[in-house]
Design an enzyme around this catalytic site. Structure first.
Site, PDB file in Angstrom:
ATOM      1  N   ASP A  14     -23.723 -14.188  38.239  1.00  0.00           N
ATOM      2  CA  ASP A  14     -22.721 -15.240  38.312  1.00  0.00           C
ATOM      3  C   ASP A  14     -21.361 -14.549  38.405  1.00  0.00           C
ATOM      4  O   ASP A  14     -21.252 -13.353  38.108  1.00  0.00           O
ATOM      5  CB  ASP A  14     -22.817 -16.119  37.064  1.00  0.00           C
ATOM      6  N   ASP A  53     -23.275 -16.516  32.027  1.00  0.00           N
ATOM      7  CA  ASP A  53     -22.715 -16.732  30.688  1.00  0.00           C
ATOM      8  C   ASP A  53     -22.342 -18.179  30.404  1.00  0.00           C
ATOM      9  O   ASP A  53     -21.965 -18.510  29.290  1.00  0.00           O
ATOM     10  CB  ASP A  53     -21.468 -15.865  30.502  1.00  0.00           C
ATOM     11  N   ASP A 106     -25.021 -21.955  34.095  1.00  0.00           N
ATOM     12  CA  ASP A 106     -25.959 -20.877  34.420  1.00  0.00           C
ATOM     13  C   ASP A 106     -27.297 -21.041  33.705  1.00  0.00           C
ATOM     14  O   ASP A 106     -28.271 -20.366  34.046  1.00  0.00           O
ATOM     15  CB  ASP A 106     -25.364 -19.506  34.031  1.00  0.00           C
ATOM     16  N   CYS A 115     -58.859  -6.399  14.033  1.00  0.00           N
ATOM     17  CA  CYS A 115     -58.238  -7.318  13.068  1.00  0.00           C
ATOM     18  C   CYS A 115     -57.241  -8.227  13.770  1.00  0.00           C
ATOM     19  O   CYS A 115     -57.129  -9.414  13.446  1.00  0.00           O
ATOM     20  CB  CYS A 115     -57.535  -6.531  11.969  1.00  0.00           C
ATOM     21  N   CYS A 167     -56.745  -2.631  12.405  1.00  0.00           N
ATOM     22  CA  CYS A 167     -56.982  -2.161  13.772  1.00  0.00           C
ATOM     23  C   CYS A 167     -56.859  -3.315  14.758  1.00  0.00           C
ATOM     24  O   CYS A 167     -56.572  -4.453  14.374  1.00  0.00           O
ATOM     25  CB  CYS A 167     -58.373  -1.531  13.882  1.00  0.00           C
TER      26      CYS A 167
END
Length: 774
Positions: free
Chosen positions: A463, A664, A668, A25, A22
């Site tokens: 970008d 990418d 960046d 825990c 639970c």
């Protein structure tokens, strides 16, 4: 999640942890892990039974950490690699038989209890089942047989001052058993015996855990399907060109394998012979197959559709793209969303609160309640059977004859009706389903916290090159040079040290022309500006980059560049300037194409209410031309921006709300890391993917709106689960404490409470699974 002790993260390690039942825990495991000075942070997932820890030193001995968990009742081990198809099958088989044994035991207990009630009511004539001694024996077997593990776990947790679900159930059934045993031994006390209660309670608890476990395993189905993309065997071509079936794990980089039509790619490799089409949809979400020929790189898990291919092995095992994706998803599922913090904090204190409520329930009904409402004490006497002076197998909370008896019964009912399980499962079940579904479609969220951040995004910054464009620009012309081949040779010799799409275009042109490259030295890349260095057989420093950068470095321009660009109609293209020893050598004109799916993706994002912008390091004319085509206003575009300029721009935008950055390239990476949500295109550089929070595998930008929609749907499911989990306990606990008893005579018996408790957890999981259909 607890406060981070140290922001420096050296390494993340995934642990498999057993014994968690639970939210209490979860809190205990997190506290235990965070008590170690080597652990910076800890994320515990109740659904996957995992703990992700961030440690300072890679050489840290984990034995002490694992031992401390074991002392608290949680067995843990380090997961060395991402789970494979085989390991999933083994675990599933083990879990299957374990659950079926648990189900059979629980059904037998429930059946005997029901038959006992029928025998007491004279509905069936089986004297043994109506015997009080038989029911006492059955309860003893239930507690010290199938219930012993629950009792041990519960009392062990209490001994370490971290009570959990097993503690509540253990205290409840033990109290019911001991109370009934006392009534059996000392009938003059006038208490009812309710031996059936602990039997039925344990039966319902075990049944509920069976159903919960079956539903829980379904939440990880997507990850298992990914693991099944990894074949077990491969066709190895040995040194004598003979083909032999071998285990995939035995393959080594540099070896060659044969792929027939219909074969899954077992490793990461490069095609050296043959042509075919390959289905990569399971890894990238790309529906169109990939055309392959010698030189094409293939990732493990892809499906060869047509021709026979000879592939040279590059990466095997945990180094393959598929294994890295599975590992990333496993770690992402372990990282919880911030919204779970409240539930975990409540779950961590929940058991203390329930025990306190049980205590006050006992005091209230013993000293106050039964005096104010005397009618609650055995007013009807219906259903009582007397045997040897005992009230035989009553239900808790009914037919009590004394205030003390009523107080004992209702306080026990409070203990067993409580359900911290649903609180602990509310968020991780949804995160597990969402991240698995996303991974199957080629979207890699790096954690539940990332999914929550993605759901809050209102502004998206793109970008240009490689993000809105295909990222494969081509050289279309030259200016200011009489020898284009020499210009390309100089530029390409430096640019082979770069991964920028423009560098790739220049290198591709040199390769197509058959131009030999010169050896470079002292190469220095300036993100957003260009690259510099020295080449053999050429005197002086070489600079290749933007016109503005070369100007700022003192390069002597002997041309009217603006006039040349306008006359040649290259004014809106990307321009790369090349200089030797501060003297302009010439200009390379490069153009890129807009991605086919960009316009549709942007249209959907705008309809969904996102504010979109473009930030680029390219020239003004090039960026403005692209922005106009894609429907951007001049105020939504930034050009000729250095990485630090993008950072400043993002910080300004973040003042008005969370911002996502889509990119990418290497330049960046800082912006991706600084934004609220960094999104990398999967075809981009590795550093961009490492810096991003969300990676869109493949090259489809149209998946971005769907990924963001999934994050919003995920958060809605989490909120629904939390409302249900909190609501169940808010309603059930007062009823169990007897709030309706004076006015209606209604009380929540423990067996029904145990059934509702199981339903609460199962409802949370089923609601999470419904996310698959969104």
């Amino acid at each position: 999640m607890k406060p981070i002790k140290n922001q420096t993260k050296e390494e993340s390690i995934l642990l498999d942890v057993t014994g968690m039942k639970c939210g209490g825990c979860v809190q205990t495991v997190e506290k235990t892990l965070l008590n170690h000075k080597e652990v910076n942070n800890a994320f515990v997932n109740l659904v996957d039974r995992t703990a992700l820890i961030d440690i300072n030193d890679k050489s840290t001995d984990l034995k002490e950490i694992l031992t401390s968990l074991e002392k608290r009742g949680f067995q843990a081990k380090v997961r060395q690699n991402a789970k494979t198809n085989n390991s999933f099958d083994i675990n599933a088989s083990q879990e299957w038989w374990k659950q079926w044994r648990q189900l059979m035991v629980s059904l037998c207990l429930l059946l005997l209890s029901v038959l006992g009630h029928l025998a007491e009511a004279k509905t069936i004539a089986i004297p043994l089942l109506g015997n009080l001694i038989f029911h006492a024996s059955l309860a003893t077997f239930a507690l010290f047989g199938p219930g012993l593990k629950i009792l041990k776990s519960g009392w062990n947790a209490v001994a370490h001052f971290s009570p959990n679900m097993d503690s509540l159930v253990g205290i409840g059934v033990s109290s019911a058993y001991l109370t009934s045993l006392s009534a059996l031994i000392w009938p003059q006390m006038g208490w009812p015996c309710f031996f059936n209660e602990p039997v039925m309670l344990l039966g319902f608890v075990l049944l509920g855990r069976f159903l919960e476990e079956r539903a829980r395993l379904r939440t990880g189905k997507a990850l298992k399907e990914l693991a099944k993309l990894q074949p077990q065997n491969a066709r190895l071509i040995n040194k004598n060109n003979q083909i032999k079936d071998v285990r995939v794990g035995a393959l080594q980089p540099g070896e060659r394998i044969q792929l027939l039509a219909g074969d899954r790619v077992p490793v990461d490799g490069v095609v050296i012979e043959g042509n075919s089409t390959v289905d990569v949809s399971n890894l990238t979400g790309e529906s169109l197959p990939l055309e392959t020929s010698p030189g094409t790189e293939l990732s493990s898990g892809s499906l060869n559709l047509e021709g026979t291919l000879i592939v040279e092995v590059q990466r095997v095992g945990a180094e393959t793209a598929l294994a890295r994706i599975i590992g990333l998803v496993e770690k992402a599922q372990a990282r919880k969303a911030p919204i779970q913090n409240l539930a975990d904090k409540v779950a961590g204190k929940f058991c203390y609160g329930v025990v306190t409520l049980s205590f006050f329930t006992f005091i209230f009904w013993w000293r106050i309640g039964a005096i104010i409402w005397p009618q609650v004490l055995n007013t009807s006497g219906q259903g009582l059977m007397h045997m040897h002076g005992h009230m035989h197998n009553a239900s808790l909370g009914t037919n009590a004859q004394t205030p003390l008896g009523l107080a004992v019964q209702l306080s026990i009912a409070v203990l067993v009706v409580a359900c911290p399980c649903a609180l602990g499962l509310a968020t991780p079940t949804v995160i597990t389903v969402a991240s698995g579904k996303a991974a199957k479609r080629g979207w890699l969220f790096k954690g539940g916290d990332v999914i929550e951040k993605a759901a809050l995004i209102k502004q998206i910054v793109f970008d240009k090159t490689g993000t809105l464009t295909v990222g494969r620009p081509e050289v279309i012309g030259y200016l200011g040079t009489e020898d284009p081949d020499e210009l390309i040779q100089i530029a390409a010799s430096l640019e082979e040290n770069s991964r920028h799409p423009i560098a790739f275009a220049i290198l591709q042109t040199a390769q197509s022309k058959g131009i030999n490259l010169l050896t470079s030295s002292k190469v220095n890349t300036i993100p957003g500006k260009g690259i510099s260095g020295y080449l053999d057989n050429i005197d002086g420093a070489i600079m290749v980059g933007t016109i503005e950068w070369l100007k700022s470095e003192g390069v002597n321009y002997n041309l009217d560049i603006e006039k040349l660009l306008e006359e040649s109609n290259f004014n809106e293209k990307s321009i790369v300037a090349v200089s030797i020893n501060k003297k302009l050598k010439g200009l390379i004109i490069i153009d890129d194409q807009i991605r086919n799916d960009v316009k549709d993706a942007l249209t959907v994002l705008r309809k969904k209410g996102f504010f979109l912008r473009i930030l680029s390091g390219d020239r003004r004319e090039s960026v403005q031309r692209l922005g106009t085509k894609l429907g951007f206003k001049s105020t939504q575009i930034g050009w000729q921006l250095l990485p630090e300029d993008k950072l400043n721009y993002l910080e300004e935008l973040k003042r008005s709300g969370p911002v996502a950055m889509v990119g990418d390239g290497i330049n960046d990476a800082p912006a991706l890391a600084a934004s609220n949500l960094g999104i990398a295109i999967g075809t981009g550089t590795q550093i961009a993917q490492d810096s991003a929070d969300l990676v869109l595998m493949g090259d489809r930008l149209e998946s971005l709106p769907d990924a963001l929609s999934l994050s919003k749907a995920t958060m809605q499911k989490i909120k629904q689960n939390l409302v249900w989990a909190f609501g169940y306990n808010i309603i059930a606990l007062p009823i169990a404490a007897g709030i309706l008893l004076p006015s209606t005579g209604i009380v929540l018996s423990p067996p029904i409470a145990a059934l509702l408790m199981a339903c609460s957890s199962i409802t949370v999981i089923i609601n999470a699974l419904s996310l698959k259909n969104t």
